[in-house]
Write an enzyme that holds these catalytic residues in place. Structure first.
Site, mmCIF file in Angstrom:
data_model
loop_
_atom_site.group_PDB
_atom_site.id
_atom_site.type_symbol
_atom_site.label_atom_id
_atom_site.label_comp_id
_atom_site.label_asym_id
_atom_site.label_seq_id
_atom_site.Cartn_x
_atom_site.Cartn_y
_atom_site.Cartn_z
ATOM 1 N N SER A 148 45.537 36.217 44.939
ATOM 2 C CA SER A 148 44.390 35.543 45.545
ATOM 3 C C SER A 148 44.723 34.929 46.906
ATOM 4 O O SER A 148 43.824 34.669 47.700
ATOM 5 C CB SER A 148 43.866 34.458 44.613
ATOM 6 O OG SER A 148 44.897 33.556 44.293
ATOM 7 N N ASP A 396 42.300 21.931 43.901
ATOM 8 C CA ASP A 396 42.990 23.184 44.195
ATOM 9 C C ASP A 396 43.849 22.950 45.432
ATOM 10 O O ASP A 396 43.337 22.865 46.552
ATOM 11 C CB ASP A 396 41.961 24.284 44.449
ATOM 12 C CG ASP A 396 42.615 25.612 44.862
ATOM 13 O OD1 ASP A 396 43.837 25.625 45.099
ATOM 14 O OD2 ASP A 396 41.889 26.615 44.953
ATOM 15 N N HIS A 399 45.106 27.352 47.180
ATOM 16 C CA HIS A 399 44.391 28.193 48.141
ATOM 17 C C HIS A 399 44.154 27.399 49.432
ATOM 18 O O HIS A 399 44.537 26.235 49.515
ATOM 19 C CB HIS A 399 43.071 28.665 47.524
ATOM 20 C CG HIS A 399 43.294 29.505 46.305
ATOM 21 N ND1 HIS A 399 43.231 29.015 45.023
ATOM 22 C CD2 HIS A 399 43.622 30.801 46.195
ATOM 23 C CE1 HIS A 399 43.504 29.973 44.168
ATOM 24 N NE2 HIS A 399 43.748 31.075 44.841
#
Ligand SMILES: *[C@@H]1O[C@H](CO)[C@@H](O)[C@H](O)[C@H]1NC(C)=O
Ligand SMILES: *[C@@H]1O[C@H](CO)[C@@H](O)[C@H](O)[C@H]1NC(C)=O
Ligand SMILES: *[C@@H]1O[C@H](CO)[C@@H](O)[C@H](O)[C@H]1NC(C)=O
Ligand SMILES: *[C@@H]1O[C@H](CO)[C@@H](O)[C@H](O)[C@H]1NC(C)=O
Ligand SMILES: *[C@@H]1O[C@H](CO)[C@@H](O)[C@H](O)[C@H]1NC(C)=O
Ligand SMILES: *[C@@H]1O[C@H](CO)[C@@H](O)[C@H](O)[C@H]1NC(C)=O
Ligand SMILES: *[C@@H]1O[C@H](CO)[C@@H](O)[C@H](O)[C@H]1NC(C)=O
Length: 419
Positions: A148, A396, A399
Site C-alpha cells: 500500500s 494511521d 501511510h
C-alpha cells in the site's frame, strides 16, 4: 519490547472499469498497530523558510551537471520550506487520491506538511514535468509493484502527471482479479500501473481487497504468478517491507491450499532474504536488460511512538505538524538489517549484470512525522466518533498524506528516469 499485529480491513470496489472524471477513487485499507519504545533526543535538521523566495532551484539542474548518482547523492539533503512551489498539485484537484491519503478531505486542517521541498546537498532536483515524463513513457509501461505504500506513490505520480497534462490519465482498468490497476494515457500510449503483491513473492495476502490474515503465509520460493504480469514492463519500481515486520514468517514450500506442502515458521530476516533471492533470480533470467529500468524503494518509515522523538510526549504522529529536526534520526521500526539484505541482493544482481537502482528514501522520510494521515483518512468504514476521540489508538502513522512525502519520492524517481 516489540510486538506487532496487523488489523486489516477488507474492502471492495464496485466497478471494473470506471471513468475517473466521475471521481471514482480507489479505496484500500491497511491499518497497522504496534508497540515499540525508544527514547531519542532532538537536534536541528532543516532550515525553515530558507530559499522561500527563490525559485531557481531548478535552474542549476541540467543533464550534464551534478545530478547523476555518480557525482551527487540525491538522497542526502535537507527539507526546505517552500510554499511558493509546493504542493505540486491540490488534493481536491486529483481524482485519483484514495481515501487513505486524502487527509484534507477527512478533516486535516494544518497545511504546512504540504509545503516542503527536498533539497539535495550537492545539486538540485529537476523540476517535475508530466509532459516530459509522458514523452519518456510513450509506447511504454511503468509498473509499481508492492504494497500500500508504493500504491500511494503510484497515486502520487498519477496526480503529478494529471496536473501537467490534464486528463491525460483517465481510464482505470483492473485486471488479474484486481491485482493490476492500469492508468492509461491514450494519447501517448503510455501506461502507469500498480500491481499488488505486498510480499513481492506469492502469499495468501495477494488479494488486494481481501487479505485479512493476521499472520500471512508466504511462498518465498514462488513469484511466477505475479511476475508474469509485469516482466515485460519498461520501468519497474518495487518495494516490500511493511508486511514483513514480525519476528517470523509462516513460510510455505508447496502450493497454497494444497495438502502436500511444507509449512514452517522461519525467522523473518531469513524468509525475507529467500523472497528477495527468488525475486532477483527471476529478474536475472527474465528481464530484458536492453529494455527495462529497475528501481527498488527502500523502506518507508512509520511514526507510531512519540517517545522516540520526544521524551516528554506520549502518543503518535497525531497532531504532529513539524518534522523531526535531529539529523540522521532513525525510528525504532526502521530495520537496518532488512535494508542491508536489500542492498546485498541488489549488489549481487549487479555482479550478475543486472542493475537495480536503490531509491534510498528512508532517511529523508524519517524526518517527516508530520506527513501521515493520523485520523484524517477513511478506512473501510469511516472512523466512528468514539475512535476519532482516541487518536492514540486509531491513528494511521504508516501511510502518507497526498500531496506530501510520496511526491518527493516521485521527484527523485523522475530525476533518475531522466538520466
Ligand atoms: C541511505 O541513506 C542514508 C542517509 O543518507 C545512509 O546512511 C544509508 O547508508 C543509505 N543506505 C543505503 C543502502 O544506501
Ligand atoms: C508562505 O509562508 C509565509 C511564512 O509562513 C507567509 O507569510 C506567506 O503568506 C505564505 N505564502 C503563501 C503563498 O501561502
Ligand atoms: C559538482 O561536483 C564537483 C565534484 O564532485 C564539485 O566540485 C562541484 O562543486 C559540484 N557542483 C555543484 C554545482 O554542486
Ligand atoms: C514541460 O515540458 C514541456 C515539453 O518539454 C514544455 O513545453 C513545458 O513548458 C514544460 N512545462 C513546465 C511547467 O516547465
Ligand atoms: C503501445 O504500447 C505497448 C507497450 O506498452 C506496445 O506494445 C504497443 O506496440 C504500443 N502500440 C502502438 C500502436 O505503438
Ligand atoms: C480470480 O479469482 C477467482 C476466484 O477467486 C479464481 O477462480 C480465478 O482463477 C482468479 N483469476 C485469476 C486470473 O487469477
Ligand atoms: C542488448 O544490446 C546489446 C548491445 O547493443 C546486444 O549485443 C544484445 O544482443 C542485446 N540483447 C538483447 C537481449 O536484445
Amino acid at each position: 519490547m516489540a510486538m506487532f499485529y496487523y488489523h486489516i480491513v477488507p474492502l471492495t470496489i464496485g466497478s471494473i472499469r470506471c471513468s475517473l472524471r466521475s471521481s471514482v477513487a480507489v479505496l484500500i485499507t491497511l491499518f497497522v498497530i504496534g508497540v515499540i519504545y525508544f527514547p531519542r533526543e532532538n537536534g536541528r535538521l532543516y532550515d525553515q523558510k530558507e530559499d522561500l523566495l527563490t525559485d531557481d532551484h531548478t535552474s542549476k539542474f541540467s543533464p550534464d551537471q551534478n545530478h547523476s548518482s555518480d557525482s551527487c547523492d540525491l538522497f542526502s539533503g535537507k527539507w526546505v520550506f517552500d510554499n511558493k512551489s509546493y504542493p505540486l498539485y491540490k488534493e481536491e484537484e486529483c481524482t485519483f487520491i484514495s481515501n487513505e491519503n486524502a487527509c484534507q478531505k477527512y478533516g486535516r486542517k494544518d497545511i504546512n506538511y504540504r509545503h516542503w521541498r527536498w533539497q539535495p546537498h550537492q545539486c538540485n532536483l529537476p523540476r517535475f514535468n508530466g509532459t516530459v515524463l509522458l514523452e519518456r513513457l510513450r509506447d511504454k509501461r511503468m509498473v509499481f509493484v508492492g504494497d500500500s505504500l508504493i500504491r500511494g506513490q503510484w497515486v502520487s505520480i498519477a496526480c503529478l502527471v494529471n496536473k501537467f497534462v490534464p486528463r491525460a490519465l483517465e481510464s482505470m482498468h483492473f485486471s488479474f482479479n484486481h491485482s493490476l490497476i492500469t492508468l492509461k494515457a491514450e494519447e501517448y500510449n503510455a501506461s502507469i500501473e500498480f500491481y499488488w503483491s505486498p510480499l513481492l513473492v506469492e502469499s495468501n495476502s495477494d488479494d488486494q481487497w481481501n487479505h485479512h490474515f493476521p499472520d500471512p503465509i508466504v511462498r518465498a520460493q514462488a513469484i511466477y504468478k505475479h511476475a508474469r504480469h509485469w516482466t515485460d514492463a519498461d520501468i519497474l519500481i518495487f518495494n516490500t517491507y511493511l508486511w514483513w515486520r514480525r519476528p517470523s514468517m509462516n513460510t510455505l514450500w508447496g502450493s497454497l491450499g494444497s495438502a502436500d506442502g511444507i509449512l514452517k515458521r522461519v525467522e523473518m530476516l531469513r524468509s525475507y532474504e529467500m523472497a528477495l533471492k527468488t525475486w532477483s533470480d527471476w529478474l536475472e533470467i527474465h528481464i530484458d536488460r536492453n529494455k527495462s529500468q529497475l528501481y527498488f524503494m527502500s523502506m518507508s518509515p512509520t511514526h507510531r511512538w512519540a517517545e522516540e522523538w520526544s521524551k516528554s510526549t506520549k502518543g503518535n504522529c497525531y497532531n504532529e505538524q513539524e518534522m523531526i529536526e535531529q539529523e540522521g534520526y532513525r525510528g525504532s521500526e526502521t530495520d537496518p538489517r532488512m535494508m542491508r539484505i536489500v542492498e546485498d541482493t541488489i549488489n549481487d544482481l549487479k555482479r550478475r549484470g543486472l542493475q537495480v537502482r536503490l531509491m534510498n528514501i528512508t532517511q529523508l522520510s524519517e524526518y517527516r512525522k508530520d506527513g501521515h494521515p493520523s485520523i484524517y483518512r477513511k478506512q473501510w468504514v469511516a472512523l466512528s466518533e468514539e475512535q476519532l476521540a482516541k487518536p492514540t489508538s486509531y491513528s494511521d502513522c504508516t501511510h502518507w498524506c497526498l500531496p506530501g512525502v510520496p511526491d518527493v519520492w516521485n521527484e527523485l524517481l523522475y530525476a533518475h528516469i531522466l538520466t
